[in-house]
Design a protein around this motif. Structure first.
Motif, PDB file in Angstrom:
ATOM      1  N   ILE A 115      76.796 -44.572-110.194  1.00 30.42           N
ATOM      2  CA  ILE A 115      77.398 -45.739-110.833  1.00 30.42           C
ATOM      3  C   ILE A 115      78.850 -45.839-110.387  1.00 30.42           C
ATOM      4  N   ASN A 116      79.268 -47.014-109.986  1.00 31.27           N
ATOM      5  CA  ASN A 116      80.657 -47.234-109.586  1.00 31.27           C
ATOM      6  C   ASN A 116      81.543 -47.143-110.827  1.00 31.27           C
ATOM      7  N   PRO A 117      82.427 -46.132-110.918  1.00 29.38           N
ATOM      8  CA  PRO A 117      83.234 -45.960-112.132  1.00 29.38           C
ATOM      9  C   PRO A 117      84.229 -47.090-112.361  1.00 29.38           C
ATOM     10  N   THR A 118      84.561 -47.814-111.320  1.00 27.22           N
ATOM     11  CA  THR A 118      85.532 -48.908-111.449  1.00 27.22           C
ATOM     12  C   THR A 118      84.910 -50.146-112.062  1.00 27.22           C
ATOM     13  N   THR A 119      83.665 -50.452-111.664  1.00 30.95           N
ATOM     14  CA  THR A 119      83.031 -51.692-112.099  1.00 30.95           C
ATOM     15  C   THR A 119      81.909 -51.487-113.106  1.00 30.95           C
ATOM     16  N   GLY A 120      81.392 -50.253-113.203  1.00 35.10           N
ATOM     17  CA  GLY A 120      80.236 -49.999-114.058  1.00 35.10           C
ATOM     18  C   GLY A 120      78.949 -50.507-113.448  1.00 35.10           C
ATOM     19  N   ASP A 121      79.018 -51.000-112.214  1.00 38.13           N
ATOM     20  CA  ASP A 121      77.864 -51.521-111.493  1.00 38.13           C
ATOM     21  C   ASP A 121      77.317 -50.424-110.578  1.00 38.13           C
ATOM     22  N   THR A 122      76.148 -50.675-109.973  1.00 36.66           N
ATOM     23  CA  THR A 122      75.563 -49.700-109.051  1.00 36.66           C
ATOM     24  C   THR A 122      76.048 -49.903-107.618  1.00 36.66           C
ATOM     25  N   ARG A 123      76.780 -50.984-107.375  1.00 38.54           N
ATOM     26  CA  ARG A 123      77.222 -51.282-106.017  1.00 38.54           C
ATOM     27  C   ARG A 123      78.613 -50.709-105.736  1.00 38.54           C
ATOM     28  N   PHE A 124      78.797 -50.239-104.498  1.00 33.49           N
ATOM     29  CA  PHE A 124      80.085 -49.759-104.019  1.00 33.49           C
ATOM     30  C   PHE A 124      80.486 -50.592-102.807  1.00 33.49           C
ATOM     31  N   GLU A 125      81.695 -51.189-102.857  1.00 27.81           N
ATOM     32  CA  GLU A 125      82.174 -51.903-101.685  1.00 27.81           C
ATOM     33  C   GLU A 125      82.544 -50.877-100.627  1.00 27.81           C
ATOM     34  N   LEU A 126      81.970 -51.008 -99.452  1.00 25.30           N
ATOM     35  CA  LEU A 126      82.044 -49.960 -98.440  1.00 25.30           C
ATOM     36  C   LEU A 126      83.476 -49.620 -98.062  1.00 25.30           C
ATOM     37  N   THR A 127      84.340 -50.624 -97.964  1.00 27.48           N
ATOM     38  CA  THR A 127      85.714 -50.365 -97.525  1.00 27.48           C
ATOM     39  C   THR A 127      86.595 -49.789 -98.626  1.00 27.48           C
ATOM     40  N   LYS A 128      86.068 -49.726 -99.865  1.00 21.02           N
ATOM     41  CA  LYS A 128      86.891 -49.251-100.978  1.00 21.02           C
ATOM     42  C   LYS A 128      86.452 -47.920-101.550  1.00 21.02           C
ATOM     43  N   ILE A 129      85.387 -47.336-101.005  1.00 21.10           N
ATOM     44  CA  ILE A 129      84.950 -46.052-101.536  1.00 21.10           C
ATOM     45  C   ILE A 129      85.831 -44.942-100.991  1.00 21.10           C
ATOM     46  N   ASP A 130      85.721 -43.776-101.601  1.00 15.51           N
ATOM     47  CA  ASP A 130      86.490 -42.609-101.192  1.00 15.51           C
ATOM     48  C   ASP A 130      86.299 -42.367 -99.684  1.00 15.51           C
ATOM     49  N   PRO A 131      87.396 -42.096 -98.946  1.00 16.87           N
ATOM     50  CA  PRO A 131      87.290 -41.917 -97.491  1.00 16.87           C
ATOM     51  C   PRO A 131      86.286 -40.845 -97.071  1.00 16.87           C
ATOM     52  N   ILE A 132      86.209 -39.760 -97.836  1.00 20.28           N
ATOM     53  CA  ILE A 132      85.260 -38.699 -97.507  1.00 20.28           C
ATOM     54  C   ILE A 132      83.831 -39.211 -97.664  1.00 20.28           C
ATOM     55  N   LEU A 133      83.578 -39.925 -98.778  1.00 19.49           N
ATOM     56  CA  LEU A 133      82.252 -40.484 -98.994  1.00 19.49           C
ATOM     57  C   LEU A 133      81.932 -41.537 -97.937  1.00 19.49           C
ATOM     58  N   TYR A 134      82.939 -42.304 -97.533  1.00 20.09           N
ATOM     59  CA  TYR A 134      82.742 -43.323 -96.498  1.00 20.09           C
ATOM     60  C   TYR A 134      82.238 -42.689 -95.203  1.00 20.09           C
ATOM     61  N   ASP A 135      82.865 -41.591 -94.808  1.00 19.30           N
ATOM     62  CA  ASP A 135      82.441 -40.902 -93.585  1.00 19.30           C
ATOM     63  C   ASP A 135      80.997 -40.418 -93.687  1.00 19.30           C
ATOM     64  N   GLN A 136      80.578 -40.084 -94.900  1.00 18.04           N
ATOM     65  CA  GLN A 136      79.244 -39.523 -95.101  1.00 18.04           C
ATOM     66  C   GLN A 136      78.147 -40.588 -95.116  1.00 18.04           C
TER      67      GLN A 136
ATOM     68  N   TYR B 244      76.383 -62.543-109.543  1.00 19.44           N
ATOM     69  CA  TYR B 244      76.701 -63.012-110.891  1.00 19.44           C
ATOM     70  C   TYR B 244      77.636 -62.062-111.638  1.00 19.44           C
ATOM     71  N   LEU B 245      77.382 -60.751-111.572  1.00 15.36           N
ATOM     72  CA  LEU B 245      78.189 -59.797-112.335  1.00 15.36           C
ATOM     73  C   LEU B 245      79.654 -59.803-111.889  1.00 15.36           C
ATOM     74  N   LYS B 246      79.888 -59.928-110.592  1.00 10.17           N
ATOM     75  CA  LYS B 246      81.271 -59.978-110.096  1.00 10.17           C
ATOM     76  C   LYS B 246      81.950 -61.274-110.521  1.00 10.17           C
ATOM     77  N   ILE B 247      81.224 -62.373-110.412  1.00 12.55           N
ATOM     78  CA  ILE B 247      81.789 -63.660-110.826  1.00 12.55           C
ATOM     79  C   ILE B 247      82.049 -63.662-112.327  1.00 12.55           C
ATOM     80  N   GLN B 248      81.142 -63.070-113.092  1.00  8.27           N
ATOM     81  CA  GLN B 248      81.331 -62.957-114.534  1.00  8.27           C
ATOM     82  C   GLN B 248      82.598 -62.161-114.857  1.00  8.27           C
ATOM     83  N   GLU B 249      82.831 -61.071-114.116  1.00  7.63           N
ATOM     84  CA  GLU B 249      84.025 -60.256-114.346  1.00  7.63           C
ATOM     85  C   GLU B 249      85.297 -61.043-114.038  1.00  7.63           C
ATOM     86  N   LEU B 250      85.291 -61.816-112.955  1.00 12.13           N
ATOM     87  CA  LEU B 250      86.460 -62.639-112.629  1.00 12.13           C
ATOM     88  C   LEU B 250      86.699 -63.701-113.696  1.00 12.13           C
TER      89      LEU B 250
END
Length: 498
Positions: A384-405, A449-455
């Protein structure tokens, strides 16, 4: 996410500015040069006399003993209620944002000044509205800050020299007041927007008002799952730690050894080791339940038997009890993991990877059966994305170590075995897979929808905050000085006639 409308940009800018309100210690801790006059008529007076310091305005208790004296103040940017904001506060806050990677073009000095004005306004009215902050909560923040500073600079003496402070006690008092004000501000903002909700109709209206050629561009997103295998700690290693803590306890209770000294020399808690294992807490403090249960069962001066939490084994001593709040010291030891246990864990995760790739077992099924990560195991390892509470992670914003993986993984592809360790240094092994991938695209109402709802919700909350601010600015003493009178603010800080 890149926003291409002024409306959405303003939402993001306001959010960025609000982050500076949590910086805390960095905005009021340096010595100041005295350069600007403040007149008696320019500040709120509750009695006949006042005394002015560089950090705040304090009402003198005895107008006879403490007659009014005009003093010069270091670049006073503004006075909000009874609080002063210095030019140097804004300078330091601006540099702090830049050091944290915020682009200089994203936030202007005027916007930052406005955010600091708001912070003081929130804190002022939080007191007026009888919003309370627990001393134990603030003391815990101070403990963590001092521990962090000490780790970064080496010793507490170096910390005091860096911040130009004479002693720890005075520094703690100053940190306490800063953290308390920031916490009051945070609670006031929460109180303002509490209960604000957004309906599907409002979300649709918000989205429809954005021209099609100006809708947000969402970056590539992925959904992830992982399996975590931790080497098992042998019972004999657990017993070694228990025996050592029992020896420490015997030295302290029966031979008069210093608990604080033992903690400095032997504790494996990086957050409290340098201060002799000291923490201040009450029942609501965010500590392990087992830790609080033991700590609050002890009498003043009593030392506990060894007990276990997820962090390892502890002994605790209660230094002082002040009603619902206690000062404690603790020593943490974590059992060693043997090479045999590490090899066993590595063989297991290698075997799981082979089985998943050969389709002998599904990734999620393997996670439910074998993963040692309790938080994700029941959901088949899904993160779960701790920032949004959603299951999606924006690829360019995840932890650099996780990004490499994960950046090169295809959907349902399984990573190689990844060696890892937690904050306590415990070794573990991971497998990661990409469950779904969503390529970069212009915002779509159904898909996003969830992102638009948050905005939409954030905009509604900001509107509520602005309405509250404009009402309270009218009722609060506000004095804006110098260059900051030339700024354009979202709030009517200059109290201009409309």
């Amino acid at each position: 996410m890149q926003l291409r409308t002024n409306n959405l940009k303003s939402i993001i800018k306001i959010t960025v500015c609000f982050t500076i309100l949590l910086v805390g210690i960095n905005t009021t801790l340096s010595a100041q040069e005295i350069i600007e006059d403040i007149k008696k008529d320019d500040i709120p007076v509750k009695n006949d006399s006042i005394s002015i310091t560089a950090d705040s305005l304090k009402i003198a208790k005895d107008p006879v003993k403490e007659p009014f004296q005009r003093r010069k103040i270091d670049g006073v940017a503004a006075v909000i209620g009874e609080s002063v904001i210095l030019d140097s506060d804004i300078d330091i806050a601006y540099q702090q944002l830049i050091s944290e990677g915020v682009s200089a073009g994203d936030v202007s000095r005027c916007e930052l000044a406005g955010s600091l004005f708001e912070n003081k306004l929130y804190a002022h009215h939080a007191v007026q509205d009888s919003i309370e902050v627990r001393d134990a909560e603030v003391n815990s923040m101070v403990d963590q800050q001092l521990n962090y500073m000490t780790r970064e600079l080496g010793t507490i003496d170096k910390v005091l020299r860096f911040y130009k402070k004479d002693n720890v006690q005075d520094f703690r008092k100053e940190l306490f007041e800063i953290n308390k004000a920031n916490r009051l501000s945070e609670l006031m903002r929460t109180n303002i927007i509490e209960g604000i909700e957004i309906t599907p109709e409002e979300v649709r209206e918000f989205f429809d008002e954005i021209p099609k050629d100006e809708r947000p561009l969402f970056g590539t997103e992925i959904e992830l799952a992982q399996i975590v295998i931790e080497p098992e700690v042998p019972q004999e290693e657990e017993q070694k730690v228990i025996d050592r803590l029992n020896q420490f306890r015997e030295d302290i209770v029966e031979r008069g050894s210093s608990f604080a000294t033992k903690a400095v020399l032997y504790s494996q808690d990086p957050g409290s080791k340098s201060t002799g294992g000291k923490y201040t807490l009450d029942r609501q403090t965010n500590f392990a339940k087992e830790f609080k249960d033991v700590a609050f069962s002890l009498e003043e001066g009593e030392v506990s038997e060894p007990f276990k939490t997820n962090f390892g084994w502890h002994i605790v001593k209660v230094d002082k009890i002040r009603g619902e709040e206690i000062d404690v010291r603790h020593i943490l030891l974590t059992p060693e993991v043997t090479r045999v246990s590490v090899d066993k864990a590595k063989k297991l995760i290698d075997s799981l990877r082979t089985s998943i790739i050969s389709s002998s077992i599904d990734f999620k099924e393997a996670a439910r059966k074998f993963s040692d990560e309790k938080e994700t195991r029941e959901d088949g390892g899904q993160l779960i994305n701790p920032t949004t509470g959603d299951t999606r992670f924006e690829l360019t914003k995840i932890d650099p170590i996780l990004y490499d993986q994960v950046s090169k993984l295809k959907t349902n592809e399984v990573s190689l075995v990844i060696p890892d360790q937690d904050r306590q240094g415990k070794r573990k092994f991971k497998l990661i897979t990409v469950l779904n991938r969503y390529d970069e695209h212009i915002a779509d109402y159904a898909q996003d929808y969830l992102k638009i709802q948050e905005l939409a919700l954030r905009k509604k909350q900001i509107d509520a905050i602005r309405k509250w601010q404009n009402e309270k600015i009218t009722d609060t003493y506000v004095k804006i000085n110098g260059e900051y009178r030339d700024c354009e603010y979202s709030g009517n800080w200059l109290k201009k006639e409309k």
